[in-house]
Scaffold this active site. Structure first.
Site, PDB file in Angstrom:
ATOM      1  N   ASN A  15       0.872  -1.188   0.000  1.00  0.00           N
ATOM      2  CA  ASN A  15       0.000   0.000   0.000  1.00  0.00           C
ATOM      3  C   ASN A  15       0.902   1.229   0.000  1.00  0.00           C
ATOM      4  O   ASN A  15       1.565   1.515   0.994  1.00  0.00           O
ATOM      5  CB  ASN A  15      -0.872  -0.050   1.268  1.00  0.00           C
ATOM      6  N   LYS A  17       0.013   4.321  -0.169  1.00  0.00           N
ATOM      7  CA  LYS A  17      -0.612   5.505   0.432  1.00  0.00           C
ATOM      8  C   LYS A  17      -0.440   6.714  -0.520  1.00  0.00           C
ATOM      9  O   LYS A  17      -0.483   6.537  -1.727  1.00  0.00           O
ATOM     10  CB  LYS A  17      -0.034   5.767   1.818  1.00  0.00           C
ATOM     11  N   HIS A 105      -9.196   0.749   5.710  1.00  0.00           N
ATOM     12  CA  HIS A 105      -7.834   0.934   6.239  1.00  0.00           C
ATOM     13  C   HIS A 105      -7.917   1.846   7.467  1.00  0.00           C
ATOM     14  O   HIS A 105      -8.726   2.777   7.508  1.00  0.00           O
ATOM     15  CB  HIS A 105      -6.933   1.545   5.157  1.00  0.00           C
ATOM     16  N   GLU A 107      -6.201   4.259   8.436  1.00  0.00           N
ATOM     17  CA  GLU A 107      -6.069   5.702   8.160  1.00  0.00           C
ATOM     18  C   GLU A 107      -7.387   6.267   7.636  1.00  0.00           C
ATOM     19  O   GLU A 107      -7.749   7.402   7.945  1.00  0.00           O
ATOM     20  CB  GLU A 107      -4.905   5.944   7.193  1.00  0.00           C
ATOM     21  N   GLU A 180      -4.562  -5.532  10.667  1.00  0.00           N
ATOM     22  CA  GLU A 180      -3.581  -4.453  10.769  1.00  0.00           C
ATOM     23  C   GLU A 180      -3.734  -3.765  12.122  1.00  0.00           C
ATOM     24  O   GLU A 180      -4.541  -2.819  12.252  1.00  0.00           O
ATOM     25  CB  GLU A 180      -3.810  -3.441   9.651  1.00  0.00           C
ATOM     26  N   GLY A 186       3.014   2.050  10.508  1.00  0.00           N
ATOM     27  CA  GLY A 186       3.882   3.213  10.311  1.00  0.00           C
ATOM     28  C   GLY A 186       4.633   3.623  11.566  1.00  0.00           C
ATOM     29  O   GLY A 186       5.173   4.724  11.631  1.00  0.00           O
ATOM     30  N   SER A 226       4.167  -2.441   9.872  1.00  0.00           N
ATOM     31  CA  SER A 226       5.630  -2.382   9.930  1.00  0.00           C
ATOM     32  C   SER A 226       6.307  -3.689   9.485  1.00  0.00           C
ATOM     33  O   SER A 226       7.286  -4.118  10.086  1.00  0.00           O
ATOM     34  CB  SER A 226       6.096  -1.961  11.326  1.00  0.00           C
TER      35      SER A 226
HETATM   36  C1  PEP Z   1      -0.353  -0.053   5.973  1.00  0.00           C
HETATM   37  O1  PEP Z   1      -0.501   1.137   5.783  1.00  0.00           O
HETATM   38  O2  PEP Z   1      -1.236  -0.836   5.589  1.00  0.00           O
HETATM   39  C2  PEP Z   1       0.847  -0.510   6.676  1.00  0.00           C
HETATM   40  C3  PEP Z   1       0.858  -1.729   7.128  1.00  0.00           C
HETATM   41  O3  PEP Z   1       1.888   0.394   6.811  1.00  0.00           O
HETATM   42  P1  PEP Z   1       3.367   0.123   7.389  1.00  0.00           P
HETATM   43  O4  PEP Z   1       3.866  -1.179   6.774  1.00  0.00           O
HETATM   44  O5  PEP Z   1       4.182   1.285   6.974  1.00  0.00           O
HETATM   45  O6  PEP Z   1       3.230  -0.025   8.875  1.00  0.00           O
END
Ligand code: PEP
Length: 268
Positions: A15, A17, A105, A107, A180, A186, A226
């Site tokens: 992703n 973003k 998601h 966010e 998630e 992040g 992450s």
């Molecule tokens: C995401 O935005 O779905 C995500 C898992 O981000 P990150 O890997 O940067 O934590």
């Protein structure tokens, strides 16, 4: 921790973003070198919608034998068209070359107020347009500390697979779920393989209860939060983890390729 051979496909998804416009997208695909992958492993990227066309044209020019990469959009509106400035529909995403859409998601939920009800409308819109929904669920740190992991996951999942949701469509599929944990997105904090296995186990059991064992067992559950080249292998080896959804580490072709390579021989 051991893992028996999964019957479900393994998805390595990225992703991006709000990163990588068309020029960076072209550069990414030119730099991408992916090892030969086992037949059950699929690659999937979610660039910004404005970069879909660039991604698609780069993929069309890849040499023969290059592993296929599916494309998705990071968000859709549930209406097919209309006076909704700034939005895009599932139908538009499909005709621009997307096969998947992220829904729910964290966010979108936290920064843009997306509700559980919105996720139902969006999943319905993906099916109407022939897209595959990738529904993201996960708890905040506060919810985790309060011991509400199962309650939050069940609530987010029940919005779409409960009585008021889309149980029949989802049981027939295709449908992808992504666990998630919000505290791991992040932040550099990663769930341990045991944390991931616990949450994925809860989700798998709930899918089975709501949809029946066979349908529930057919749904891939990705881990996201992450994921990096250095931890991908052990996360992919955790029970019930059928792939990864990667944010930051999917932006560089090399690290995305390294994560894809981790799927070739996850520890077991
Ligand atoms: C995401 O935005 O779905 C995500 C898992 O981000 P990150 O890997 O940067 O934590």
């Amino acid at each position: 921790m051991t893992k028996s051979a999964p019957a479900r496909p393994i998805l390595i998804a990225g992703n991006w973003k709000m990163n990588h416009g068309p020029a960076e997208t072209r550069a990414f695909f030119r730099d991408l070198r992916v090892p030969e992958l086992p037949s059950g492993v699929q690659l999937l990227l979610f660039p910004p919608a404005l970069s879909l066309a660039a991604a698609r044209s780069e993929l069309e020019q890849r040499p023969e034998g290059f592993p296929p990469v599916s494309l998705g959009v990071q968000n859709i509106h549930w209406e097919p068209a209309g006076a909704l400035t700034g939005e895009l529909s599932a139908e538009m995403a499909r005709s621009a070359g997307a096969s998947h859409a992220l829904v729910g998601h964290s966010e979108r939920r936290q920064l843009f107020g997306e509700s559980d009800e919105d996720t139902v409308r969006k999943v319905a819109a993906t099916y109407r347009a022939g897209l595959i929904p990738v529904l993201c669920v996960g708890e905040t740190l506060e919810e985790r500390r309060k011991g509400s992991l199962a309650r939050v996951l069940h609530r987010q999942l029940d919005a779409v697979i409960g009585p008021e949701g889309l149980r029949t469509e989802i049981a027939t599929g295709p449908f992808v779920l992504a666990y998630e944990p919000v505290w791991a997105i992040g932040t550099g904090e990663t769930a341990t393989p045991d944390d991931a296995a616990e949450a994925h186990g809860l989700l798998r059991a709930h899918l089975g209860e709501r949809l029946g064992r066979t349908a529930g067992d057919g749904i891939p559950i990705l881990y996201g939060g992450s994921v990096k080249p250095k931890n991908a292998r052990e996360l992919l080896a955790a029970p019930e983890v059928d792939g990864v959804l990667v944010g930051g580490a999917s932006l560089e072709a090399e690290s995305f390729a390294q994560i894809a390579a981790a799927s070739v021989s996850p520890q077991g």
